[in-house]
Design an enzyme around this catalytic site. Structure first.
Site, PDB file in Angstrom:
ATOM      1  N   ASP A  96       4.375  19.734  45.966  1.00 12.35           N
ATOM      2  CA  ASP A  96       3.897  18.362  45.962  1.00 12.35           C
ATOM      3  C   ASP A  96       2.367  18.440  46.058  1.00 12.35           C
ATOM      4  O   ASP A  96       1.800  19.489  46.395  1.00 12.35           O
ATOM      5  CB  ASP A  96       4.504  17.537  47.104  1.00 12.35           C
TER       6      ASP A  96
HETATM    7  C1  BGC Z   1       3.997  12.384  45.717  1.00 12.64           C
HETATM    8  C2  BGC Z   1       4.812  12.862  44.547  1.00 12.64           C
HETATM    9  C3  BGC Z   1       4.055  12.644  43.266  1.00 12.64           C
HETATM   10  C4  BGC Z   1       2.708  13.350  43.363  1.00 12.64           C
HETATM   11  C5  BGC Z   1       1.869  13.226  42.113  1.00 12.64           C
HETATM   12  C6  BGC Z   1       2.582  12.925  45.705  1.00 12.64           C
HETATM   13  O1  BGC Z   1       1.810  12.257  46.623  1.00 12.64           O
HETATM   14  O2  BGC Z   1       4.647  12.725  46.921  1.00 12.64           O
HETATM   15  O3  BGC Z   1       6.035  12.192  44.499  1.00 12.64           O
HETATM   16  O4  BGC Z   1       4.800  13.094  42.177  1.00 12.64           O
HETATM   17  O5  BGC Z   1       1.996  12.797  44.443  1.00 12.64           O
HETATM   18  O6  BGC Z   1       1.357  11.973  41.960  1.00 12.64           O
END
Ligand code: BGC
Length: 734
Positions: A275
């Site tokens: 993530d």
């Molecule tokens: C989120 C993800 C997301 C990623 C990219 C993160 O903060 O937890 O779900 O895909 O950001 O935007």
């Protein structure tokens, strides 16, 4: 002068064409071979520097990185440049749980906003999942993307979780099945999809430091099972590991989760991406992490020069690095990224609106109806109150935020919120007006004052109150009450007019202190960019509500396994991103274990406000003639009759209540049946044997015990319309 959008489209088109041309020779040579063979052959030709280049990605957002957008990139969550020497396409990644993400409008283009994932879960309908994701994939391809950050399947262990609207409810079979269908539809469109966030990221409060405590057995019978089902069905190219810790290590550093469970036991052939902002050490690679995502959000760029140096010094590191590259290439070949690159096209907005509208109506749950619904299309006085109903419908915040082509109807940042609240331009008020004759009288009150709202309601034949609850990634709800005094407004309106209909637009469950006083309640979740029309479709009976709750609506906070949200007292903890420095804390999920949601309520005997599986219709369904057969699994067949006078769709559910002497409620399957008035159909539900068993940590499988299993067929989890039993053979299932 070219508009920004035209310039973007042109640039993206050129980039896609260049890549298609570069990829063509490599693809042509290798077409006949399997994705594994193609990946292995290509990886063998790469230099270490080229390998490492694939293993980290930039946040393609100048507002975040403070740097210009890299050449060829599209503003979005992530970009990894291609390798022209070897014909490897660039990775263009967008958040896409509910549609192609809007990234604060930085890209100057919108997309269809589908209803929230919780609304999808409320349809219990694989076809709605497939159609919605096929649409998202089509729009994403038309914008030049080839990787979709979708497939959110964390179980709703915490009804206050700010991201529940991005997930699929509290049951692993329901959530895993629908997530699997969404992923499958995306991959079928020749794009990579993720499933996320692996695993146990069940609250946003302190998400970088919270340690989810849950036994291995309970995790396998709940959250991990949801992931496993989604992965088997959807075959995603990537799994995104979560921010939080699980039983000690962070999920993106957990050798147990990534190495042992995902890659060894489940034989997941794709890659694990972090993530954004979840990497802590170059050695995370050894735990099983393959790609550092959105590198600017981490303290350091670990998976570039540092990884190159480590790989050159340490053979284990190098072997792992090569495996990571092979996994990424394998996913790219398997999904079709080499053979069928995206082509930039204009969106078919009308087609998107139609899909979103049908999905929103299908996910709407009729919670109460004393006869006031459906509304008649006749001259009458209607008071429409609150919820921004004159401008649009509520949407959820965070990285999944989508906005339609025209952008939000209104966007604002209240003092107490740290993010923008955006209202989709899909006003229910106009849609209601459009259904009524010219001599009907429809008046609107913004609901800011109970007195004004009640006065309008008193002078109407029907009052429709819209109530909203904004939820977002990074912030949990403080409690389960509708915010900003809306309960008082609803109570005042209901006191003024007995024919009061409450339309909820919420991220998840809310309490309803006024429930007894109102005539009808509709839960529409976040209904997306055609939300206004979809709500009117249900209000006027053009669509017969068929949604069933995928999440329990508690009657009080005290009924929850954790009445107080862990460490919600620390205001710094509600921000998701750079909060690594915060002190850690445990969240004890062993309290409920695998008994998430309705299973917890069944175990404790607490009576919820509305149970899991519940939802009314404008018609009535009866169940009869149950047959249960056993053997290696349970086959449950029965007849469903539409006993009312309207066509409608039902979701009969099958629960096991006793497994070879072990009592406990558990969903083992369901069916989606559309029936004309008076029609009867026979349906069969075959249980996935894993939900009949319980995880055995010693045997590394789901142990189904031999014996008698009692099942019930029901309209909701708290009742039994039919019950029967059969003998199931003992075995271990994986
Ligand atoms: C989120 C993800 C997301 C990623 C990219 C993160 O903060 O937890 O779900 O895909 O950001 O935007």
């Amino acid at each position: 002068m070219m508009s920004i959008e035209a310039r973007f489209l042109r640039r993206a088109r050129l980039a896609a064409l260049a890549l298609a041309a570069a990829a063509a020779p490599a693809a042509a040579q290798t077409n006949a071979r399997s994705p594994d063979e193609r990946a292995a052959a290509l990886e063998a030709r790469m230099t270490d520097a080229e390998r490492v280049r694939l293993l980290h990605s930039t946040s393609a957002r100048p507002d975040r990185t403070g740097k210009p957008l890299p050449d060829g990139a599209i503003v979005s969550a992530s970009f990894t440049p291609g390798n022209p020497r070897l014909g490897i396409p660039a990775l263009y990644e967008t958040d896409a749980s509910l549609g192609v993400a809007w990234v604060n409008g930085l890209r100057h283009d919108g997309a269809t906003a589908l209803p929230s994932s919780l609304s999808l879960a409320a349809t219990w309908d694989r076809d709605v999942a497939r159609r919605g994701s096929a649409l998202i994939a089509k729009e994403a391809r038309a914008k030049g993307f080839n990787v979709l950050l979708a497939g959110g399947v964390n179980l709703a262990r915490e009804p206050r979780n700010g991201r529940n609207f991005e997930y699929l409810g509290e049951d692993p079979l329901l959530a895993g099945t629908l997530a699997g269908e969404t992923v499958r539809a995306i991959q079928a469109a020749h794009m990579i999809s993720t499933v996320k966030h692996f695993a146990l990221n069940a609250q946003e409060t302190g998400r970088h430091v919270a340690n989810a405590r849950l036994s291995d057995a309970a995790a396998h019978d709940s959250d991990l099972l949801a992931f496993k089902i989604a992965i088997e069905l959807g075959q995603p190219g990537a799994v995104m590991c979560a921010y939080n810790r699980y039983n000690g290590p962070h999920a993106c550093q957990s050798e147990y989760l990534l190495g042992d469970v995902l890659k060894k036991e489940w034989r997941f052939p794709g890659f694990v991406m972090s993530d954004w902002g979840a990497v802590r050490d170059v050695r995370d690679l050894l735990a099983g992490l393959d790609r550092q995502s959105g590198e600017e959000l981490d303290d350091k760029l670990y998976f570039a020069d540092e990884l190159l140096a480590a790989a050159q010094a340490d053979p284990a590191m190098r072997a792992r690095m090569r495996d990571a590259v092979r996994r990424m290439l394998r996913s790219m070949f398997a999904a079709g990224l080499f053979d069928d690159p995206p082509a930039i096209e204009p969106l078919d907005v009308a087609a998107g609106d139609a899909v979103a509208r049908t999905a929103a109506a299908a996910g709407t749950v009729l919670l109460k109806n004393d006869g006031v619904l459906p509304l008649l299309r006749k001259a009458q006085r209607i008071a429409v109150i609150g919820g921004y109903a004159h401008v649009g419908v509520m949407s959820g915040g965070g990285s999944s935020q989508v906005e339609p082509v025209a952008g939000p109807a209104i966007a604002f940042q209240p003092a107490e919120a740290r993010r923008r609240i955006e209202i989709h331009p899909a006003p229910p008020l106009a849609a209601i007006r459009g259904r009524l004759p010219a001599d009907a009288r429809i008046r609107f009150d913004d609901g800011h004052s109970s007195t004004g709202a009640a006065a309008l309601a008193a002078d109407a034949d029907v009052a429709i109150v819209f109530a909203t609850q904004w939820m977002s990634e990074g912030v949990d709800a403080p409690d389960l009450s509708l915010p900003q005094g809306q309960d008082a407004v609803i109570a005042a309106v209901a006191a003024a007019n007995a024919r009061t209909i409450v339309v909820l637009e919420t991220g998840g469950p809310v309490l309803m202190p006024w429930l007894r006083e109102v005539g009808a309640v509709l839960e529409t979740w976040y209904p997306g960019s055609s939300g206004g029309e979809a709500i009117a479709d249900v209000l006027f009976g053009d669509a017969n509500p068929a949604g069933r709750l995928p999440i329990t609506f508690p009657a009080t906070l005290e009924q929850l396994p954790r009445p107080k949200l862990d460490d919600s007292s620390d205001p710094d903890r509600d921000v998701g991103s750079q909060s690594h420095a915060l002190r850690g804390f445990d969240v004890d999920y062993d309290v409920e274990g695998a008994d998430v949601g309705y299973r917890w309520f069944a175990r404790t005997g607490a009576k919820p406000l509305f149970p899991f599986g519940y939802g009314l219709s404008y018609t009535r369904f009866d169940y009869s003639q149950l047959e249960v057969t056993g053997g290696d699994t349970l086959r449950v067949s029965f007849s469903v009759t539409n006993a009312g006078d309207r066509a409608g769709k039902d979701v009969p559910q099958v629960y096991v209540v006793d497994r070879a002497g072990t009592k406990g409620l558990r969903l083992i399957g369901w069916s989606n049946v559309s029936l004309a008035p008076g029609e009867t159909r026979r349906v069969e539900v075959v249980a996935d044997p894993r939900v009949l068993g319980a995880w055995s940590t010693e045997r590394r499988g789901w142990q189904v015990r031999a014996g008698d299993y009692i099942v019930q067929v029901a309209h909701a989890s708290d009742r039994a319309d039919l019950s029967g039993h059969a003998n199931v053979n003992g075995r271990v299932v994986r």
